[in-house]
Design a protein around this motif. Structure first.
Motif, PDB file in Angstrom:
ATOM      1  N   GLU A  36     -10.964 -21.748 -42.255  1.00 39.05           N
ATOM      2  CA  GLU A  36     -10.947 -23.210 -42.298  1.00 39.05           C
ATOM      3  C   GLU A  36     -12.304 -23.782 -41.908  1.00 39.05           C
ATOM      4  OE1 GLU A  36      -6.205 -23.812 -41.109  1.00 39.05           O
ATOM      5  OE2 GLU A  36      -7.790 -23.947 -39.578  1.00 39.05           O
ATOM      6  N   ALA A  37     -12.935 -23.179 -40.903  1.00 34.95           N
ATOM      7  CA  ALA A  37     -14.257 -23.636 -40.474  1.00 34.95           C
ATOM      8  C   ALA A  37     -15.293 -23.409 -41.574  1.00 34.95           C
ATOM      9  CB  ALA A  37     -14.669 -22.885 -39.206  1.00 34.95           C
ATOM     10  N   GLN A  38     -15.218 -22.270 -42.237  1.00 38.93           N
ATOM     11  CA  GLN A  38     -16.133 -21.998 -43.351  1.00 38.93           C
ATOM     12  C   GLN A  38     -15.985 -23.054 -44.444  1.00 38.93           C
ATOM     13  OE1 GLN A  38     -15.116 -18.925 -46.243  1.00 38.93           O
ATOM     14  NE2 GLN A  38     -17.127 -17.984 -45.906  1.00 38.93           N
ATOM     15  N   ARG A  39     -14.749 -23.371 -44.794  1.00 38.77           N
ATOM     16  CA  ARG A  39     -14.494 -24.367 -45.836  1.00 38.77           C
ATOM     17  C   ARG A  39     -15.046 -25.736 -45.427  1.00 38.77           C
ATOM     18  NH1 ARG A  39      -9.300 -24.218 -45.692  1.00 38.77           N
ATOM     19  NH2 ARG A  39      -9.219 -22.372 -47.034  1.00 38.77           N
ATOM     20  N   TYR A  40     -14.810 -26.109 -44.174  1.00 38.73           N
ATOM     21  CA  TYR A  40     -15.294 -27.393 -43.670  1.00 38.73           C
ATOM     22  C   TYR A  40     -16.822 -27.453 -43.745  1.00 38.73           C
ATOM     23  CZ  TYR A  40     -15.943 -31.322 -40.425  1.00 38.73           C
ATOM     24  OH  TYR A  40     -16.310 -32.513 -39.852  1.00 38.73           O
ATOM     25  N   CYS A  41     -17.484 -26.404 -43.257  1.00 38.59           N
ATOM     26  CA  CYS A  41     -18.951 -26.401 -43.243  1.00 38.59           C
ATOM     27  C   CYS A  41     -19.528 -26.469 -44.649  1.00 38.59           C
ATOM     28  CB  CYS A  41     -19.459 -25.150 -42.540  1.00 38.59           C
ATOM     29  SG  CYS A  41     -19.169 -25.115 -40.756  1.00 38.59           S
ATOM     30  N   ARG A  42     -18.894 -25.781 -45.601  1.00 35.53           N
ATOM     31  CA  ARG A  42     -19.388 -25.802 -46.973  1.00 35.53           C
ATOM     32  C   ARG A  42     -19.167 -27.152 -47.638  1.00 35.53           C
ATOM     33  NH1 ARG A  42     -17.553 -19.753 -49.182  1.00 35.53           N
ATOM     34  NH2 ARG A  42     -19.217 -18.610 -48.105  1.00 35.53           N
ATOM     35  N   GLU A  43     -18.110 -27.854 -47.229  1.00 34.34           N
ATOM     36  CA  GLU A  43     -17.844 -29.179 -47.793  1.00 34.34           C
ATOM     37  C   GLU A  43     -18.756 -30.242 -47.185  1.00 34.34           C
ATOM     38  OE1 GLU A  43     -13.737 -29.921 -47.092  1.00 34.34           O
ATOM     39  OE2 GLU A  43     -13.036 -28.637 -48.737  1.00 34.34           O
ATOM     40  N   LYS A  44     -18.977 -30.159 -45.878  1.00 34.21           N
ATOM     41  CA  LYS A  44     -19.694 -31.219 -45.176  1.00 34.21           C
ATOM     42  C   LYS A  44     -21.187 -30.935 -45.001  1.00 34.21           C
ATOM     43  CE  LYS A  44     -15.760 -33.384 -44.242  1.00 34.21           C
ATOM     44  NZ  LYS A  44     -15.398 -34.700 -44.821  1.00 34.21           N
ATOM     45  N   PHE A  45     -21.549 -29.665 -44.935  1.00 38.18           N
ATOM     46  CA  PHE A  45     -22.929 -29.298 -44.647  1.00 38.18           C
ATOM     47  C   PHE A  45     -23.385 -28.232 -45.650  1.00 38.18           C
ATOM     48  CE2 PHE A  45     -20.849 -30.652 -40.697  1.00 38.18           C
ATOM     49  CZ  PHE A  45     -21.647 -31.741 -40.376  1.00 38.18           C
TER      50      PHE A  45
END
Length: 234
Positions: A36-45
């Motif tokens: 989930e953290a990987q997905r968030y970072c790729r979407e936002k950063f």
């Protein structure tokens, strides 16, 4: 509800090109699994945080010390499904043969992260049994010097033939995998493991990495932690 995000700039050398921007770390105070953290970072950063040297460690520790001192996910993980053959010549393999596997029951178990190589030598036509004791890397070098490469087992018939030739010995074959790599696809060239706590401890269930009080530890990827992203150029 979105978690809090904090940022610190990491200057990675001098750069005169307009397209070269300094890297920034972002600490997201919202507990997520590693995926989930990987997905968030790729979407936002850009991606989960990559750490290349001791300077990066210090910069990341600085912001963690000011805002959060616990464990946070970074982008390092153990790709346990990255098995491939030492002989990479694509024309050698027919359809599906590069993916042929004959694992024993309960294998691969990745026991204590020591099994980077699955258990001959191969000439231009058939198989040659080499009756010398070597490490996997030594065996690969020997086979590439004297023959073609360590053997790739492409089908059941070849597996049976090799079984007959090995005279009951356990022998190296060309199957291997990389261990730790970064979420953004880059190979790991720097480590900062918590060796005092025997990290990484090699448990198959612990394939993702947190930075905890300045040192790295492997944890189950399904655990929920705050996490560090990065943006900008590496």
């Amino acid at each position: 509800m979105e978690g809090k995000a904090f940022v610190i700039m990491v200057l990675s050398g001098l750069c005169a090109l307009p397209s070269c921007f300094p890297r920034q770390y972002h600490i997201i105070e919202e507990p997520k699994t590693w995926t989930e953290a990987q997905r968030y970072c790729r979407e936002k950063f850009t991606d989960l945080a990559t750490v290349d040297n001791q300077e990066d460690v210090a910069k990341l520790n600085e912001i963690l010390g000011r805002h959060y001192e616990g464990s946070v996910w970074i982008g390092l993980y153990d790709d346990i499904n990255s098995w491939r053959w030492s002989l990479e010549k694509k024309s050698y393999y027919g359809e599906g043969e590069a993916e042929f596997r004959m694992w024993a029951s309960n294998e691969p178990d990745n026991f204590y992260n020591n099994e980077s190589w699955a258990i001959k030598a191969q000439d231009s036509s058939r198989f040659v049994f080499v009756n010398e004791s070597k490490t996997w890397t030594e065996a690969q070098s020997y086979c590439r010097e004297k023959f073609t490469d360590l053997v790739s087992v492409k089908n059941q018939a070849e597996n049976d033939e090799i079984k007959m030739k090995n005279q009951g010995h356990d022998v190296w074959i060309g199957l291997f995998r990389d261990l730790w790599k970064w979420s953004d696809g880059r190979a790991m060239s720097f480590t900062n493991w918590n060796t005092e706590n025997n990290q990484p401890n090699g448990c198959i269930a612990e394939s993702c990495v947190v930075t905890s009080y300045g040192k790295w530890e492997d944890w189950p990827c399904g655990q929920r932690f705050y996490f560090a992203c990065y943006s900008g150029e590496l």
